[in-house]
Design a protein around this motif. Structure first.
Motif, short mmCIF file in Angstrom:
data_model
loop_
_atom_site.label_atom_id
_atom_site.label_comp_id
_atom_site.label_asym_id
_atom_site.label_seq_id
_atom_site.Cartn_x
_atom_site.Cartn_y
_atom_site.Cartn_z
N LYS A 46 0.83 -1.21 0.00
CA LYS A 46 0.00 0.00 0.00
C LYS A 46 0.87 1.26 0.00
CE LYS A 46 -3.78 2.22 2.58
NZ LYS A 46 -4.62 2.16 3.80
N GLN A 47 1.92 1.23 0.82
CA GLN A 47 2.83 2.37 0.90
C GLN A 47 3.52 2.60 -0.45
OE1 GLN A 47 3.77 4.58 3.62
NE2 GLN A 47 4.63 5.57 1.81
N GLN A 48 3.97 1.52 -1.07
CA GLN A 48 4.66 1.63 -2.35
C GLN A 48 3.73 2.16 -3.45
OE1 GLN A 48 6.22 -2.30 -3.00
NE2 GLN A 48 7.78 -2.13 -1.41
N ARG A 49 2.51 1.64 -3.46
CA ARG A 49 1.55 2.10 -4.47
C ARG A 49 1.17 3.56 -4.26
NH1 ARG A 49 -2.82 -2.47 -6.34
NH2 ARG A 49 -1.40 -4.25 -6.51
N LEU A 50 0.98 3.94 -3.00
CA LEU A 50 0.64 5.33 -2.71
C LEU A 50 1.77 6.25 -3.15
CD1 LEU A 50 -1.16 7.50 -1.46
CD2 LEU A 50 -0.10 7.01 0.76
N GLN A 51 2.99 5.85 -2.86
CA GLN A 51 4.14 6.66 -3.25
C GLN A 51 4.21 6.81 -4.77
OE1 GLN A 51 7.84 5.30 -1.59
NE2 GLN A 51 9.08 6.75 -2.75
N LYS A 52 3.94 5.72 -5.48
CA LYS A 52 3.98 5.77 -6.94
C LYS A 52 2.88 6.67 -7.49
CE LYS A 52 4.51 2.87 -11.01
NZ LYS A 52 4.71 1.50 -11.53
N VAL A 53 1.68 6.54 -6.94
CA VAL A 53 0.56 7.38 -7.37
C VAL A 53 0.86 8.85 -7.11
CG1 VAL A 53 -1.83 8.03 -6.86
CG2 VAL A 53 -1.25 5.63 -7.19
N GLN A 54 1.43 9.15 -5.95
CA GLN A 54 1.75 10.53 -5.60
C GLN A 54 2.81 11.12 -6.53
OE1 GLN A 54 2.71 10.00 -1.43
NE2 GLN A 54 0.68 10.70 -0.77
N GLU A 55 3.84 10.33 -6.83
CA GLU A 55 4.90 10.80 -7.74
C GLU A 55 4.34 11.06 -9.14
OE1 GLU A 55 7.84 7.78 -7.52
OE2 GLU A 55 8.68 8.47 -5.61
N LEU A 56 3.55 10.13 -9.63
CA LEU A 56 2.95 10.29 -10.96
C LEU A 56 2.01 11.48 -11.00
CD1 LEU A 56 2.16 6.56 -11.88
CD2 LEU A 56 3.70 8.07 -13.13
#
Length: 230
Positions: A46-56
Motif C-alpha cells: 500500500k505504501q509503495q503504491r501510494l508513493q507511486k501514485v503521488q509521484e505520478l
C-alpha cells in the motif's frame, strides 16, 4: 488496492476463506504468524503504491500547469490528485490504489509528454504575442517579424529547453509590465502637459479675440459719438 481478499486468506489457510465444509477455523500460531506477515506485506504494498501514485500525480500536475490544461480535463483525475499529500492511514477508498488507477495515470502522463513539445511551442508564441501587446500598449517600437523569426529558429534548432524558454518569456513579460507601467506614467504626464499647453494656447487666442472684439466695439462707439458731436 483491488486485491482478492478471499484468495489472500486462502493462501494463509483454507479454513480462513471457506467455512462452508464445516472445517474448524485455524487459529494456530503458524496461521496467526502467516496472517501477521500478510498484513505487513499489504501495508508495504500500500505504501509503495501510494508513493507511486503521488509521484505520478505530482508530475501530472506539473504538466497541467506547464501546458495550461483546462480545469474540466483535470477533474477526470480528481480521484488521484486528492491523494497527493495523503498519508497511508488516510487512504481508505476502495480501489484508489489499484493497478488500473496507476496505469491510468501513467498513460495520461505519457500522453501529455507526447503533446508537450507542440503545446510548449504554442505557449511560447502566446507569450510572445502577449509581450508585443504590452509594448504596443505604451507605444514602444517592436520588430515583430524579426523577433518571431529568431524565436522560431531557436525552437527548431532543438538545442533549447522549452521549459526554460517559457520561463524566460514569463520573466520578460514581468519586466515588460514593470517598464510599461513606468513608461505609461511618463506618457500620462506628457499628455497632461500637452493638454495644459493646448488649453493655455486656446485661452490666449480667446483673450486676443475678446480684446479684438472689445477694440472694435470701442472704435464703433467713438465713431458714433463723433457723429453725434458733429
Amino acid at each position: 488496492m483491488s486485491i482478492d481478499f478471499k484468495k489472500t486468506l486462502n493462501g494463509v489457510h483454507p479454513s480462513l476463506s471457506d467455512s462452508s465444509n464445516g472445517a474448524p477455523l485455524s487459529i494456530s500460531n503458524d496461521t496467526l504468524a502467516a496472517l501477521t506477515g500478510v498484513v505487513h506485506s499489504l501495508k508495504q504494498e500500500k505504501q509503495q503504491r501510494l508513493q507511486k501514485v503521488q509521484e505520478l500525480t505530482k508530475f501530472l500536475v506539473e504538466l497541467w500547469d506547464l501546458m495550461e490544461m483546462p480545469i474540466d480535463e483535470q477533474k477526470a483525475f480528481s480521484h488521484v490528485t486528492r491523494l497527493i499529500s495523503a498519508s497511508v492511514d488516510e487512504v481508505s477508498i476502495r480501489g484508489c490504489l489499484s493497478a488500473d488507477v496507476i496505469k491510468q495515470v501513467e498513460v495520461e502522463v505519457q500522453r501529455l509528454n507526447v503533446l508537450k513539445a507542440s503545446k510548449m511551442k504554442e505557449l511560447v508564441f502566446k507569450r510572445h504575442n502577449e509581450l508585443e501587446e504590452i509594448y504596443r500598449g505604451v507605444h514602444m517600437d517592436v520588430d515583430s517579424e524579426a523577433a518571431r523569426k529568431i524565436l522560431t529558429s531557436r525552437i527548431e534548432s532543438g538545442n533549447i529547453d522549452m521549459s526554460e524558454l517559457l520561463q524566460s518569456m514569463d520573466d520578460q513579460i514581468r519586466m515588460a509590465k514593470e517598464q510599461a507601467l513606468s513608461r505609461r506614467d511618463i506618457l500620462d504626464r506628457v499628455e497632461k502637459w500637452k493638454f495644459a499647453a493646448e488649453e493655455e494656447k486656446w485661452l490666449d487666442e480667446y483673450e486676443k479675440e475678446n480684446k479684438k472684439q472689445l477694440f472694435c466695439l470701442i472704435s464703433d462707439c467713438i465713431y458714433e459719438f463723433n457723429a453725434f458731436g458733429s
